[in-house]
Design a protein around this motif. Structure first.
Motif, short mmCIF file in Angstrom:
data_model
loop_
_atom_site.label_atom_id
_atom_site.label_comp_id
_atom_site.label_asym_id
_atom_site.label_seq_id
_atom_site.Cartn_x
_atom_site.Cartn_y
_atom_site.Cartn_z
N ARG A 77 13.20 48.14 78.95
CA ARG A 77 14.27 49.15 78.91
C ARG A 77 15.62 48.47 79.10
O ARG A 77 15.80 47.68 80.02
N LYS A 78 16.54 48.81 78.21
CA LYS A 78 17.88 48.26 78.29
C LYS A 78 18.89 49.40 78.29
O LYS A 78 19.04 50.10 77.29
N PRO A 79 19.59 49.62 79.41
CA PRO A 79 20.58 50.70 79.45
C PRO A 79 21.81 50.36 78.62
O PRO A 79 22.08 49.18 78.33
N GLY A 80 22.55 51.39 78.24
CA GLY A 80 23.80 51.17 77.52
C GLY A 80 24.78 50.39 78.38
O GLY A 80 24.80 50.53 79.61
N SER A 81 25.60 49.59 77.74
CA SER A 81 26.48 48.68 78.49
C SER A 81 27.84 49.29 78.83
O SER A 81 28.60 48.70 79.61
N LEU A 82 28.18 50.45 78.27
CA LEU A 82 29.53 50.99 78.44
C LEU A 82 29.60 52.22 79.33
O LEU A 82 30.69 52.74 79.55
N ARG A 83 28.47 52.65 79.87
CA ARG A 83 28.47 53.89 80.64
C ARG A 83 29.41 53.83 81.84
O ARG A 83 30.08 54.80 82.18
N ASN A 84 29.47 52.68 82.50
CA ASN A 84 30.31 52.55 83.70
C ASN A 84 31.76 52.21 83.38
O ASN A 84 32.57 52.03 84.29
N ASP A 85 32.08 52.09 82.11
CA ASP A 85 33.45 51.76 81.71
C ASP A 85 34.26 52.99 81.34
O ASP A 85 35.41 52.87 80.89
N ARG A 86 33.70 54.16 81.51
CA ARG A 86 34.38 55.39 81.07
C ARG A 86 35.48 55.79 82.04
O ARG A 86 35.42 55.52 83.24
N SER A 87 36.49 56.46 81.48
CA SER A 87 37.60 56.98 82.29
C SER A 87 38.12 58.23 81.59
O SER A 87 37.56 58.68 80.59
N ASP A 88 39.18 58.80 82.14
CA ASP A 88 39.84 59.91 81.45
C ASP A 88 41.29 59.55 81.12
O ASP A 88 42.11 60.42 80.85
#
Length: 222
Positions: free
Chosen positions: A203-214
């Motif tokens: 399993r490989k999680p997405g790499s950008l999930r923690n890079d989100r902002s508003d």
């Protein structure tokens, strides 16, 4: 869990949707038991139908259908056969065969351009811009349909991964799967049924999930 009619439920589903690549070797493929397959088949088909309520601007009018997208569904055994074909016949060494071998179902969402690159180059500048603008509308609509599908699958606790398709978008795979050559692959949606989850697959999680902002939101002041 809030009442399903509340905006909070929609917000939760949108935020719960996540990218996770699930992979395994073809030899490690686990067939979906018949009862689980039949139950989830109806859920997936209904999710696709519901996703088709995405907005579109122009009727595409191919085969008397207004929608500018198509959905080609491979259940687990067909996905396994596609994985074998990619590996053994096309010598694919990228991740697509392993993704196909690990999934419970695979939905290939295509969109239908109105013009090819060669046709566009032959038109005048005004005609070219008009045709390209229509195709941008078709592509945007098909993308909305894919997002709807991901959210519906998430609501049913099904794992899902939107891949651009890689080797699945090539002419050999289109011919093998019976997809018309004039269609273009937008999304290979790999689906994992909740009953089929286990720890044996990579399993490989997405790499950008923690890079989100508003911070990309701008309120216009005039």
């Amino acid at each position: 869990m809030p009442d399903k009619s509340t905006p909070e439920t929609v917000e939760t589903i949108i935020q719960d949707r996540k990218t996770e690549k699930v992979l395994c070797d073809i030899e490690a493929h686990q067939s979906v038991p018949a009862d689980i397959a039949e139950r989830n088949r109806e859920i997936v088909l209904q999710a696709i139908k519901t996703a088709g309520w995405a907005p579109f601007h122009y009727p595409r009018k191919v085969d008397n259908l207004a929608e500018p997208w198509r959905a080609h569904v491979l259940w687990d055994e067909q996905a396994k056969q596609a994985a074998i074909y990619m590996r053994d016949e096309l010598n694919v060494t990228s991740k697509e065969p392993r993704l196909a071998a690990a999934c419970s179902a695979l939905v290939l969402v295509t969109w239908l351009p109105e013009v090819s690159a060669s046709e566009v180059q032959q038109d005048s500048k005004v005609e070219r811009e008009t045709l390209l603008a229509r195709d941008e509308e078709h592509l945007a609509a098909a993308s909305a349909m894919v997002q709807n599908l991901l959210l519906m699958l998430t609501a049913h606790d099904m794992g899902n991964y939107w891949s651009s398709g890689g080797k699945l978008k090539g002419p050999e795979m289109f011919q093998y799967l019976g997809i018309p050559a004039q269609e273009k692959l937008l999304a290979a949606v790999f689906i994992e049924y909740p009953e089929m989850r286990d720890d044996s697959r990579e399993r490989k999680p997405g790499s950008l999930r923690n890079d989100r902002s508003d911070q990309w939101i701008r309120e216009v002041t005039l």
